[in-house]
Design an enzyme around this catalytic site. Structure first.
Site, PDB file in Angstrom:
ATOM      1  N   SER A 387      56.072 -18.276 -27.265  1.00 55.21           N
ATOM      2  CA  SER A 387      56.654 -18.805 -28.495  1.00 55.21           C
ATOM      3  C   SER A 387      57.915 -18.041 -28.903  1.00 55.21           C
ATOM      4  CB  SER A 387      55.601 -18.778 -29.601  1.00 55.21           C
ATOM      5  OG  SER A 387      56.049 -19.436 -30.760  1.00 55.21           O
ATOM      6  N   MET A 388      57.949 -17.474 -30.110  1.00 55.16           N
ATOM      7  CA  MET A 388      59.113 -16.732 -30.579  1.00 55.16           C
ATOM      8  C   MET A 388      59.378 -15.507 -29.712  1.00 55.16           C
ATOM      9  SD  MET A 388      59.862 -15.123 -34.380  1.00 55.16           S
ATOM     10  CE  MET A 388      58.929 -13.620 -34.103  1.00 55.16           C
ATOM     11  N   ASP A 695      54.967 -29.726 -27.889  1.00 55.36           N
ATOM     12  CA  ASP A 695      53.635 -29.131 -27.738  1.00 55.36           C
ATOM     13  C   ASP A 695      52.893 -29.013 -29.064  1.00 55.36           C
ATOM     14  OD1 ASP A 695      54.803 -27.015 -29.086  1.00 55.36           O
ATOM     15  OD2 ASP A 695      54.588 -25.558 -27.464  1.00 55.36           O
ATOM     16  N   HIS A 751      50.414 -25.675 -28.471  1.00 56.66           N
ATOM     17  CA  HIS A 751      51.287 -24.508 -28.476  1.00 56.66           C
ATOM     18  C   HIS A 751      50.553 -23.191 -28.231  1.00 56.66           C
ATOM     19  CE1 HIS A 751      54.928 -22.308 -29.338  1.00 56.66           C
ATOM     20  NE2 HIS A 751      54.341 -21.632 -30.311  1.00 56.66           N
TER      21      HIS A 751
END
Length: 807
Positions: A387-388, A695, A751
């Protein structure tokens, strides 16, 4: 004599084995009774052989036991005639049935329930459910929370689940049978000195071991280690994403002052704090808007080690069992990894990336960790992000290769190529997330909007203004605003409006308005529904309050930005971000988060720490030997654009909480909110939110565009050394599993679920062990290549190389 006894024992065991086979094919509820009968028979028969040696065994008698004793001559020393035997058996049956009930109460729980009682109970339960369903549906429809009967909603939700339940239950029954057979073997071994307490203890241990063995066999890491002799090869360093790692209290105010090193985020206790002291928790989670760091008297720090991000809310099923990285840890351990060869580098995910280094020295620690692994093992490191975390890694690449006199880590141009073997980017939000804009603008996203009428409860619990103010203080959310500008997001390559009929005719004004919304949302991030084409509205003029600004001198700038935003119907990505930077979440443009980030695509400033977060403007490092794996899920509706309106105070329901002047002013904060009345399912617009592929959290554009487009172009300025980029997409295939009912199954590509996706895990195990890694080519399930092509063909599409040199 011994031979005769052995023959009798073999005959008895043979008979029991046949009976066991017959019972094992019947209802599983009879298995415990079958086990008890066989246990008693075995103990009794062993007693016959051991009697001469002086070994005395006193099993609990049952009718079956006495019958077997009579057959082998141990009941009264001789075999009676048929009539006497039958009479004796009848008396013993009565006697032992009473003993069975009084002396063996632990078996009562296994007594099969009568069929009649089951039917009556299930019928009454069904009637109660039907009555409750009818009453609840009528109540929810009356107050507008749902538009159709509850049973229809539940049927739509549960139909796919039901298709998965029966095979899963069948598998569970087979596993139960295996456990029972293991227990019988244990009972045979323990019969000479049988102890009932130890027996049931062994039963539980066997069940746990069988369950553990079954789960292990399902892990790709376990399977790979069993089939081959591969072992861990490259050291692994993992970088988690946004909100998925724990934050601990080192110093706090009010409700936190006695909770030293307790988790304020990412633990079961933190959920309790939210329910009891939500405003106190939010005060401690917020950062100083002026400095972007710790407020006075408050200090939260990231949890460290594997436990920082293995589970979000504990690892106990009753309290959540919401795993994050734990499945990756297990699979890595299967192929030989341990704490000396892999590390989880968690961080305070609230901070702007510049402050990760300035406050915590995170980037320096990460650099030293990678260098230490390279030196101690002699091998390069594999970086895995989620993710980030992908943006953090890209920021780190820019920082570590920049000279120290320019604010970097001073590693030099070739540092990454020397130390990093591969970058595995899982569900990376490389071009940001669309919902970061709505979180900063109004404190909203689909998770709160889809509560329908219950949204009022959430709004009362934590009002929009409170959510918006908290999130605006987190520099990381600003770093996740959409990147790439209008050349990527306003081309409409991934959101195509659908015509309402083949002829293109519009039946009425309502359908025409819907199609106009669809066209506008394909090119804009936000569309205001209560403005006409000339920008006219019946709302009052917007203005800010000086006392809300951290710098009152910026009042005119903020008011100008509000007026400009409110008078324009359509807002592109660049226009929306420009407003957010000037408005500063209601605190003005001088807040730390706005000053630390640059999003302008114009060639106005040199590359620096303000621009490193933007992957569309910051090239990959010089690393020709490093491979980049883009691994992400597709096939889930994901937020892409929004319909907004002026906030009229929602009939003044929450003016006290949301108004910047305590309810006394007609200016409401936040001034704009989602218009949930707009519905256009034909064009994927639901409750004012436009959806596209992704996602569930990150749209496909952000997940895959850089990997499929700019990084693959020949002589790309964004991939100057030609690092190889491989795309691995995983189509979302949700299913229900009994072991993990709150998640979407082993092939879910949502996700967070993708961190446990078995296909992704198989690919990851090949990468870290270097086993058959050459077989990992592009695996594309979406329209990402078509999106790249449409952007390239659009006259205003694509990313443009800046005139200034990056180095």
């Amino acid at each position: 004599m011994m031979k005769a006894n052995n023959d009798d024992e073999d005959a008895t065991n043979s008979s029991l084995n046949r009976r066991e086979l017959q019972r094992s094919n019947s209802f599983p509820g009879s298995l415990p009774l079958m086990i008890e009968e066989k246990r008693a028979a075995i103990i009794t028969h062993r007693a016959a052989d051991n009697g001469a040696s002086g070994i005395v065994v006193s099993p609990l008698p049952t009718a079956t036991t006495l019958a077997l004793e009579k057959k082998i001559g141990k009941h009264d020393g001789s075999i009676s005639s048929d009539e006497n035997e039958n009479a004796s058996e009848n008396d013993s049956d009565k006697h032992n049935n009473l003993q069975h009930e009084t002396q063996q109460p632990h078996l009562q729980q296994y007594k099969p329930e009568s069929t009649r009682r089951k039917v009556i109970r299930r019928t009454l339960f069904g009637i109660a459910v039907l009555f409750g369903n009818t009453v609840l549906s009528a109540y929810l429809k009356r107050y507008g929370i749902i538009s159709k009967d509850l049973h229809e909603v539940l049927s739509e939700r549960l139909a796919p689940v039901a298709e998965q339940v029966m095979p899963e239950l069948q598998q569970r029954l087979e596993l139960l049978e295996l456990r029972m057979k293991d227990t019988l073997e244990s009972a045979r071994l323990m019969a000479p000195g049988f102890n009932e307490t130890l027996y049931w203890l062994r039963l539980n241990e066997t069940a746990d071991e069988a369950s553990a063995r079954t789960q292990a066999r399902l892990r790709p890491g376990y399977q790979l280690a069993e089939k081959t002799e591969v072992q861990a090869k490259y050291p692994v360093v993992m970088v988690p994403g946004f909100v998925t790692s724990g934050l601990e209290v080192w110093k706090g105010k009010a409700c936190m002052d006695k909770l030293f090193r307790e988790r304020l985020w990412g633990g079961f206790s933190s959920a309790q704090y939210w329910l009891r002291e939500r405003y106190c928790v939010m005060e401690n989670l917020a950062l100083d808007p002026l400095s972007g760091g710790d407020p006075e008297g408050i200090k939260l720090r990231s949890a460290q080690g594997f436990q920082a991000a293995d589970f979000f809310v504990g690892n106990d099923w009753m309290w959540g069992n919401y795993w994050v990285w734990s499945k990756i840890f297990e699979n890595l351990a299967d192929v030989g990894y341990d704490a000396s060869s892999m590390a989880m580098e968690a961080y305070d995910w609230r901070l702007a990336f510049q402050l990760l280094e300035k406050r915590d020295g995170y980037l320096t620690h990460l650099k030293h960790k990678i260098e230490a692994y390279r030196k101690s093992t002699g091998r390069k490191v594999i970086l895995i992000s989620h993710s980030m975390g992908a943006i953090v890694v890209h920021y780190f690449f820019a920082w570590v290769t920049t000279p120290e006199n320019r604010g970097g880590g001073g590693g030099g141009k070739k540092w990454v190529d020397k130390h990093v073997h591969a970058f595995v980017n899982i569900a990376g939000a490389q071009l940001g997330v669309i919902k970061a804009s709505t979180a900063l603008l109004s404190g909203e996203m689909s998770d709160t909007v889809f509560l329908g009428g219950l949204g009022n409860v959430v709004e009362r619990f934590v009002p929009r203004k409170s959510r918006k103010d908290l999130w605006s203080s987190w520099g990381s959310l600003w770093a996740m605003l959409p990147k790439g500008g209008d050349g990527i997001w306003s081309v409409g390559a991934d959101v195509v409006a659908k015509p309402y009929n083949q002829e293109g005719a519009i039946a009425d004004e309502e359908e025409k308005a819907k199609l106009e919304y669809a066209d506008a949302l394909a090119e804009n991030l936000l569309v205001l529904s209560d403005l006409d084409d000339a920008g006219k509205t019946q709302n009052d003029v917007l203005f800010c309050k000086r006392e809300e600004l951290i710098d009152p001198s910026t009042e005119s700038m903020v008011n100008e930005a509000l007026l400009k935003f409110a008078s324009r119907k359509n807002h592109t990505v660049e226009q929306t971000i420009d407003f957010l930077l000037k408005w500063g979440g209601g605190m003005g443009p001088n807040i730390s988060s706005a000053k630390l980030h640059s999003f302008s695509n114009a060639d106005l400033e040199k590359p620096s720490a303000r621009t490193w977060h933007d992957i569309s403007r910051t090239p990959l490092p010089h690393a020709p030997s490093m491979k980049i794996y883009c691994m992400y899920g597709v096939g889930i509706e994901t937020e892409r654009a929004y319909v907004y309106k002026r906030n009229r105070g929602e009939q003044r329901l929450f003016m006290e909480q949301n108004s910047s002047a305590g309810g006394a002013s007609q200016t409401v904060d936040p001034p704009f909110i989602l218009d949930t009345s707009v519905e256009d399912p034909d064009n994927e617009v639901v409750h004012g939110i436009k959806y596209a592929d992704g996602d569930g959290s990150v749209p496909l554009m952000s997940l895959g565009y850089m990997c499929a487009g700019p990084w693959r172009e020949k002589n790309s300025w964004l991939n100057p050394s030609g690092s190889k980029v491989i795309i691995r997409e995983y189509l979302h295939q949700p299913e229900f599993t009994v072991d993990d009912p709150i998640r979407n199954g082993p092939r879910s590509s949502e996700h967070v679920d993708i961190l446990g996706n078995v296909e992704m895990m198989e690919d990851l195990m090949k990468i870290v062990t270097d086993h058959e890694v050459d077989t990992l080519d592009d695996k594309i399930e979406s329209d990402i290549m078509g999106i790249v092509q449409r952007i390239g063909e659009h006259p205003n599409g694509g990313l443009h190389k800046p005139k200034r040199r990056w180095r």
